[in-house]
Scaffold this motif. Sequence first.
Motif, short mmCIF file in Angstrom:
data_model
loop_
_atom_site.label_atom_id
_atom_site.label_comp_id
_atom_site.label_asym_id
_atom_site.label_seq_id
_atom_site.Cartn_x
_atom_site.Cartn_y
_atom_site.Cartn_z
N ILE A 142 0.86 -1.18 0.00
CA ILE A 142 0.00 0.00 0.00
C ILE A 142 0.89 1.23 0.00
O ILE A 142 1.63 1.47 0.96
N ASP A 143 0.83 1.99 -1.07
CA ASP A 143 1.68 3.17 -1.23
C ASP A 143 0.84 4.43 -1.15
O ASP A 143 -0.18 4.57 -1.85
N PHE A 144 1.25 5.36 -0.29
CA PHE A 144 0.62 6.67 -0.20
C PHE A 144 1.59 7.70 -0.77
O PHE A 144 2.74 7.80 -0.32
N SER A 145 1.13 8.47 -1.75
CA SER A 145 1.98 9.46 -2.39
C SER A 145 1.59 10.86 -1.92
O SER A 145 0.43 11.28 -2.11
N PRO A 146 2.52 11.59 -1.29
CA PRO A 146 2.20 12.94 -0.81
C PRO A 146 1.91 13.89 -1.97
O PRO A 146 2.50 13.77 -3.05
N MET A 147 0.98 14.80 -1.75
CA MET A 147 0.61 15.83 -2.71
C MET A 147 0.22 15.24 -4.07
O MET A 147 0.50 15.79 -5.13
N LYS A 148 -0.45 14.10 -4.01
CA LYS A 148 -1.01 13.48 -5.22
C LYS A 148 -2.52 13.42 -5.08
O LYS A 148 -3.06 13.15 -4.01
N GLU A 149 -3.21 13.65 -6.20
CA GLU A 149 -4.66 13.71 -6.20
C GLU A 149 -5.28 12.39 -6.66
O GLU A 149 -4.59 11.40 -6.90
N HIS A 150 -6.58 12.42 -6.82
CA HIS A 150 -7.37 11.25 -7.15
C HIS A 150 -6.93 10.63 -8.48
O HIS A 150 -6.92 11.29 -9.51
N CYS A 151 -6.52 9.37 -8.42
CA CYS A 151 -6.14 8.58 -9.60
C CYS A 151 -4.96 9.17 -10.38
O CYS A 151 -4.72 8.80 -11.53
N GLU A 152 -4.22 10.07 -9.77
CA GLU A 152 -3.19 10.80 -10.50
C GLU A 152 -2.12 9.88 -11.10
O GLU A 152 -1.62 10.14 -12.19
N ASP A 153 -1.76 8.82 -10.41
CA ASP A 153 -0.69 7.96 -10.89
C ASP A 153 -1.19 6.69 -11.57
O ASP A 153 -0.41 5.79 -11.86
N TYR A 154 -2.48 6.62 -11.85
CA TYR A 154 -3.00 5.42 -12.49
C TYR A 154 -2.53 5.33 -13.94
O TYR A 154 -2.55 6.31 -14.67
N SER A 155 -2.11 4.14 -14.35
CA SER A 155 -1.57 3.94 -15.70
C SER A 155 -1.86 2.52 -16.16
O SER A 155 -1.48 1.55 -15.50
N HIS A 156 -2.56 2.40 -17.29
CA HIS A 156 -2.80 1.08 -17.88
C HIS A 156 -1.47 0.39 -18.19
O HIS A 156 -1.32 -0.82 -17.95
N LYS A 157 -0.55 1.15 -18.72
CA LYS A 157 0.75 0.57 -19.11
C LYS A 157 1.48 0.02 -17.90
O LYS A 157 2.05 -1.08 -17.94
N TYR A 158 1.45 0.77 -16.79
CA TYR A 158 2.14 0.32 -15.58
C TYR A 158 1.49 -0.95 -15.03
O TYR A 158 2.19 -1.91 -14.67
N VAL A 159 0.17 -0.98 -14.96
CA VAL A 159 -0.52 -2.14 -14.41
C VAL A 159 -0.24 -3.37 -15.27
O VAL A 159 0.04 -4.47 -14.74
N LEU A 160 -0.27 -3.23 -16.57
CA LEU A 160 0.02 -4.35 -17.45
C LEU A 160 1.45 -4.85 -17.23
O LEU A 160 1.70 -6.07 -17.24
N GLY A 161 2.36 -3.92 -17.01
CA GLY A 161 3.74 -4.31 -16.73
C GLY A 161 3.87 -5.07 -15.43
O GLY A 161 4.64 -6.04 -15.33
N GLU A 162 3.11 -4.66 -14.41
CA GLU A 162 3.14 -5.35 -13.12
C GLU A 162 2.54 -6.75 -13.22
O GLU A 162 3.00 -7.69 -12.59
N ILE A 163 1.48 -6.88 -14.01
CA ILE A 163 0.89 -8.20 -14.22
C ILE A 163 1.89 -9.12 -14.93
O ILE A 163 2.00 -10.31 -14.60
N GLU A 164 2.62 -8.56 -15.88
CA GLU A 164 3.63 -9.35 -16.58
C GLU A 164 4.69 -9.85 -15.59
O GLU A 164 5.14 -11.01 -15.67
N LYS A 165 5.08 -8.99 -14.64
CA LYS A 165 6.05 -9.41 -13.62
C LYS A 165 5.47 -10.53 -12.77
O LYS A 165 6.17 -11.49 -12.42
N ARG A 166 4.20 -10.40 -12.43
CA ARG A 166 3.54 -11.43 -11.62
C ARG A 166 3.53 -12.76 -12.36
O ARG A 166 3.76 -13.82 -11.78
N MET A 167 3.27 -12.71 -13.67
CA MET A 167 3.26 -13.91 -14.48
C MET A 167 4.66 -14.55 -14.52
O MET A 167 4.80 -15.78 -14.49
#
Length: 510
Positions: free
Chosen positions: A479-504
């Motif tokens: 669970i990561d909390f990012s200071p001075m970041k707003e709603h969904c600011e760091d959400y990225s389809h590309k990043y999530v897909l990359g993380e799933i690839e790592k999980r695989m």
Amino acid sequence: MKNLLILTLFVLATNIMIGQQESVKLAFHISVHKELKASFKSAGRLLIYIAETDKIEPRKSSIYNGNGVVFGTNINNWDKNETKHLNGNQDWTTNANWNFNSVPHGDYYVQLVWSQNGASESKVNSPGNLYSESFKINTKVKQEIRLSLSKIIPERKLITHDLVKLFSFQSDTLSKWWNQPMNIKASVLLPSGYAKNPSKNYPIRYNVAGYGGRYTRVNRLLNNKEFMSWWTSEEAPQIITIFLDGEGPFGDSYQLDSENSGPHGEMLINELIPNIEKQFRAIGSSETRFVDGCSTGGWVSLALQLFYPKTFNGCWSYSADPVSFNKMQLVNLYKDANAFYNNRMYLRPSMRNLNGDPQFSIQEEIYFENVAGVSNTYTTSGGQWSAWNALYSPKGEDDLPMPIFDPINGEIDKQVAEYWKKYDLLLYTKANWTELGPKLNGKIHIWMGDMDNFYLNNAMRDFDSYLKSTTNPKSDAQIDFSPMKEHCEDYSHKYVLGEIEKRMQEIKNK
């Protein structure tokens, strides 16, 4: 489609000379154009949007953009040959502090929407509903204004692309529950090598939209040149993405079983997932199935991982809706008496900007939703609180969701709040940790901005504190909390897909 409907709107100002009064009366005469009579539906909700700017269409006004006011009323048995005469004496629901018998002088932009979809679509601005061009009026000038409501909101369409497919089926589960045909749609984004490898099976990712997001949101990725350049390259992971549809009878379905919206969770797990994975050559194992989303999608992805821990092998939850109802934004639904006012009698804000400046209150949000609701309350508005209320609340004697708080004064119903505990993710996790914890190893990935615009970080902090305190087993949730970041600011389809690839890759290396 144009010129389907002509509504004649007469705005009748008083005859008193300009400057002698501070307000005027408005009256409306509305008729149906002959070209619409074959398809016009006689029952619906008429909404009149009035804005002070034309930077956006008045019908797209919302509490989020702070633009204008809206009036709404139900009309039944409207004879298509009948001209409706409406004025301030009708039973209007509004978020304005004035009515049509006392309209403050000024320049306004007026737009009408005839919402005739009934239960088939929960939102006002949905396909099949009709609306007018925006028209400017000046209340200090005697005017007779004709508005031609000749536009219809078009059907949703997916952009044609070799890697995008539509998945649609009639759900037996939901159809039986609602006693009528219930059709479910999703869009499928295939990996670049899909066609070249007809015998290959793929891992699969289920993406849950932010509030009210539809299956057509894949179109945004198709129009993103940077993403598509990456997705069609050899660098992109070979993973199928399913874009789930957020539509439900009271707003977003939240993809879970509900006493009011029906068994959407059962439908997802037992119907949609098996059918879609068979049709599109997914591997079809729980080890190779993942879920993610932001905002509403952040809450749903986390809830699906918690409620169905063996179905998914990882969730990536961003800016999740309140995971604990003792911090439902700034409201403690279990202890507070009122949702609108805190114990110092200050209106509770619902949204803030990055610097903490409140943008609007919960009361303002609810009053806006009350207008859209066919029951004249937020419980049927199709808005954010409508969806929360439909999912979490029991069904009332009127067959509608019981409101968690009064739509006018904000008084919290403690019996309804008690029922909400069933969906309180923190309470659920605590109560089931001994059995649940081992099933979540390596699966929980959460991101939250510490200046979330909707105060969602407050509840997530409590969730984080609990998981850090766990033993037998010890949680390994990220669970990561990012200071001075707003709603969904760091959400990225590309990043999530990359993380799933790592999980695989981790799975392959076991």
